[in-house]
Scaffold this motif. Structure first.
Motif, PDB file in Angstrom:
ATOM      1  N   ASN A 133       8.758   3.645  -4.739  1.00  0.00           N
ATOM      2  CA  ASN A 133       7.435   4.114  -4.365  1.00  0.00           C
ATOM      3  C   ASN A 133       6.465   2.958  -4.548  1.00  0.00           C
ATOM      4  O   ASN A 133       6.659   2.100  -5.421  1.00  0.00           O
ATOM      5  N   ILE A 150      -0.174  -1.623   7.503  1.00  0.00           N
ATOM      6  CA  ILE A 150       0.373  -0.395   6.927  1.00  0.00           C
ATOM      7  C   ILE A 150       1.538   0.130   7.768  1.00  0.00           C
ATOM      8  O   ILE A 150       2.416   0.833   7.268  1.00  0.00           O
ATOM      9  N   ARG A 151       1.565  -0.213   9.032  1.00  0.00           N
ATOM     10  CA  ARG A 151       2.606   0.290   9.914  1.00  0.00           C
ATOM     11  C   ARG A 151       4.005  -0.093   9.422  1.00  0.00           C
ATOM     12  O   ARG A 151       4.973   0.649   9.632  1.00  0.00           O
ATOM     13  N   PHE A 196       5.152  -0.123   6.439  1.00  0.00           N
ATOM     14  CA  PHE A 196       5.652   0.867   5.476  1.00  0.00           C
ATOM     15  C   PHE A 196       6.144   2.119   6.202  1.00  0.00           C
ATOM     16  O   PHE A 196       7.199   2.656   5.885  1.00  0.00           O
ATOM     17  N   LYS A 197       5.380   2.572   7.179  1.00  0.00           N
ATOM     18  CA  LYS A 197       5.769   3.765   7.932  1.00  0.00           C
ATOM     19  C   LYS A 197       7.066   3.524   8.694  1.00  0.00           C
ATOM     20  O   LYS A 197       7.960   4.383   8.724  1.00  0.00           O
ATOM     21  N   TYR A 214       8.609   5.147   4.881  1.00  0.00           N
ATOM     22  CA  TYR A 214       7.716   5.613   3.819  1.00  0.00           C
ATOM     23  C   TYR A 214       6.789   6.723   4.314  1.00  0.00           C
ATOM     24  O   TYR A 214       6.360   6.726   5.481  1.00  0.00           O
ATOM     25  N   ARG A 215       6.492   7.663   3.429  1.00  0.00           N
ATOM     26  CA  ARG A 215       5.405   8.619   3.639  1.00  0.00           C
ATOM     27  C   ARG A 215       4.110   7.876   3.269  1.00  0.00           C
ATOM     28  O   ARG A 215       3.928   7.475   2.120  1.00  0.00           O
ATOM     29  N   THR A 216       3.241   7.662   4.219  1.00  0.00           N
ATOM     30  CA  THR A 216       2.069   6.806   4.016  1.00  0.00           C
ATOM     31  C   THR A 216       0.816   7.654   3.826  1.00  0.00           C
ATOM     32  O   THR A 216       0.485   8.496   4.665  1.00  0.00           O
ATOM     33  N   GLY A 275      -1.447   3.887  10.778  1.00  0.00           N
ATOM     34  CA  GLY A 275      -0.190   3.996  10.049  1.00  0.00           C
ATOM     35  C   GLY A 275      -0.217   4.975   8.897  1.00  0.00           C
ATOM     36  O   GLY A 275       0.827   5.223   8.284  1.00  0.00           O
ATOM     37  N   PHE A 276      -1.380   5.544   8.569  1.00  0.00           N
ATOM     38  CA  PHE A 276      -1.458   6.543   7.505  1.00  0.00           C
ATOM     39  C   PHE A 276      -1.160   7.926   8.081  1.00  0.00           C
ATOM     40  O   PHE A 276      -1.815   8.372   9.016  1.00  0.00           O
ATOM     41  N   GLU A 277      -0.190   8.594   7.499  1.00  0.00           N
ATOM     42  CA  GLU A 277       0.154   9.945   7.940  1.00  0.00           C
ATOM     43  C   GLU A 277      -0.800  10.990   7.379  1.00  0.00           C
ATOM     44  O   GLU A 277      -1.050  12.017   8.017  1.00  0.00           O
ATOM     45  N   PHE A 310       4.135   5.587   0.031  1.00  0.00           N
ATOM     46  CA  PHE A 310       3.169   4.492  -0.110  1.00  0.00           C
ATOM     47  C   PHE A 310       1.787   5.128  -0.194  1.00  0.00           C
ATOM     48  O   PHE A 310       1.362   5.830   0.724  1.00  0.00           O
TER      49      PHE A 310
END
Length: 535
Positions: free
Chosen positions: A153, A232-233, A235-236, A240-242, A263-265, A311
């Motif tokens: 994480n 950030i993309r 990590f996705k 990763y759950r962003t 990129g943030f979900e 993330f």
């Protein structure tokens, strides 16, 4: 429960919990009743003695009351876009502003920022004719692998106004600026020599996300565009759950609408945290940092249960004027006389420096308790945590020769791998730009390009921390050889004289190498952003 019953229950919850309709109707009734009550109280008196000044005073009072209700408060900020968030349900928040308010915000965003010109202009102003020529000035990196043997994480906390000078002035007995963070630092990698990428919260935030010298982007006409250059993309794409988590209201700078394109979900802010912790005190800038970190712990607990790594990028809010320690928290003793003499204490925050140190301590203590909780639960064994300040505390400085203080922030890491800790040089100068490349390399194995910041835990990184702060033209690079400012094709060099930077008559070979690398990075970073916005 049948489908119809579930629908009825969801409708009831929306009306009575997410949208407290009775409270709203009561406020509406009071607003309508006020002029009628005022008329009944004053009508007979004014009719018996119809003096002009009485009518005039009544009009003035009515106007002032009307202005007060429109403004929303006296002691805090007026109603702003941030106040549109009254629920965690976006559909409800979208219906709060009336047509005029929504049109105003949309028009302001459209006018606010438009990037004009071709991407190539980012290169020509630094003396390059094309991208290939700029890349020739980049240092060669072997990209030593620092990837962990498992997918950890990742938590990245950006702390409001976490000044490097206040951080380094901590004294547990007389000037306790760190609280529990002091204990948490025992197993941390601490870079005390570090500079921010920009000198404001949102420019620094976008600088971290996009590695951009141009800001704002997300508040502009490009705000709802899928931006390929968002860091950030990665990590996705790695599974990763962003999540973006902040103590401020979700509509601040439109992050609830725009960050999902980068990129943030998931995006959580004051409304979501306040719903989970209803007793938490709210301030003009958001909810107390302690509650933001508690919310983050719950997200990590979910990750422990699902097996999917998470993330989380956090932005704190407490240590921001108007300063106030929230929730009646008690803080330890602070002493402003322990701060460096380069700070003009009398001219900083109208003499409210002591309260600044108290809120700084509260914020640092919240971060420290978060780390200690993760340690006690055993979660630091599979979690990387990074933290830094978004910028210095905006104190007034004797700035000449003290730029490393003016723009100084700490950069902190907590790592599961002891070998990585042992190999790192914590005496080097680092930058905001080095944080995400380091986190990505350790968690996903992805190495960003040579034009980006450095992986601080690799053995093959070049000297010099690059910042995009524009006081010197287009940024600067700082390291053991000194400092070099970037202003187009020209380089100006400064040498160390104890803790001062003194302008040099000419640049040394080390400074020339460091400046040449930084200039190429600065040019290519802007080129990538400009090109990405036109895609």
């Amino acid at each position: 429960m049948g489908l119809e019953a579930k629908s009825h229950e969801k409708f009831r919850q929306t009306l009575w919990q997410d949208w407290p309709i009775l409270n709203y109707l009561l406020v509406l009734f009071c607003g309508i009743a006020v002029p009628f009550v005022a008329a009944s109280l004053f009508f007979n008196r004014l009719k018996a003695s119809p003096r002009g000044y009485q009518l005039f005073l009544l009009s003035i009072v009515s106007i002032l009351l009307f202005a007060f209700f429109i403004r929303g408060s006296i002691g805090k900020f007026p109603l702003r876009q941030e106040d549109f968030a009254v629920s965690k349900v976006q559909l409800i928040n979208a219906s709060v502003p009336n047509g005029a308010a929504a049109l105003y915000e949309a028009t302001k965003a459209w006018r606010n920022f438009q990037i004009k010109g071709e991407p190539s202009q980012a290169l020509t102003k630094f003396g390059y004719s094309n991208i290939e020529e700029a890349k020739k000035d980049l240092a060669v990196r072997a990209h030593t692998s620092t990837q962990l043997s498992f997918r950890p994480n990742v938590v990245f906390a950006v702390m409001e106004s976490m000044s490097g000078d206040i951080f380094n002035s901590h004294d547990s007995l007389v000037n306790n600026t760190l609280g529990a963070l002091d204990t948490a630092l025992e197993d941390a990698v601490v870079f005390r020599k570090a500079v921010s990428i920009e000198n404001g919260t949102f420019p620094s935030l976008e600088g971290l996300l996009f590695d951009t010298p141009i800001s704002p982007i997300s508040q502009s006409i490009y705000g709802r565009k899928e931006l390929s250059f968002s860091q950030i993309r990665a990590f996705k794409e790695a599974g990763y759950r962003t999540i973006f988590l902040t103590g401020c209201p979700e509509p601040w700078r439109q992050i609830n609408d725009t960050f999902k394109f980068y990129g943030f979900e998931e995006i959580y802010g004051q409304a979501a945290i306040g719903e989970k912790f209803p007793n938490a005190e709210k301030s003009p800038w958001g909810i107390g940092d302690k509650w933001m970190f508690k919310f983050a712990e719950d997200l990590l607990k979910e990750a422990e249960g699902t097996g999917r790594p998470v993330f989380i990028m956090m932005l704190s809010t407490t240590n921001h004027p108007p300063f106030k320690v929230p929730d009646g928290e008690q803080v330890s003793k602070v002493d402003i006389s322990k701060l460096p003499k380069t700070i003009n204490l009398e001219g900083s925050y109208d003499g409210n420096m002591k309260m600044l140190l108290k809120t700084y301590q509260y914020a640092a203590d919240s971060l420290g308790n978060f780390i200690l909780d993760l340690r006690n639960k055993g979660w630091l064994k599979n979690t990387i945590v990074a933290a830094t300040g978004d910028h210095n505390a905006r104190m007034r400085y004797q700035s000449e020769g003290n730029w490393h203080h003016v723009f100084g922030v700490p950069v902190l890491f907590w790592l599961p791998d002891q070998n990585l800790k042992a190999s790192v040089d914590t005496d080097r100068w680092v930058s905001h730009r080095d944080i995400l490349p380091s986190l990505l390399a350790m968690s996903t194995g992805k190495n960003l390009g040579n034009e980006k910041g450095r992986n601080l835990f690799a053995k093959d990184t070049e000297e010099g921390a690059v910042s995009f702060i524009g006081w010197s033209g287009s940024g600067f690079v700082i390291g053991k050889p000194g400092m070099v400012t970037l202003n187009g094709k020209n380089l100006e060099c400064y040498n160390w004289r104890d803790d001062k930077l003194v302008k040099a008559e000419s640049c040394s070979n080390e400074q020339e190498t460091m400046g040449k690398e930084a200039r190429a990075q600065r040019a290519i970073s802007e080129y990538i952003v400009r090109k990405g916005l036109q895609e």
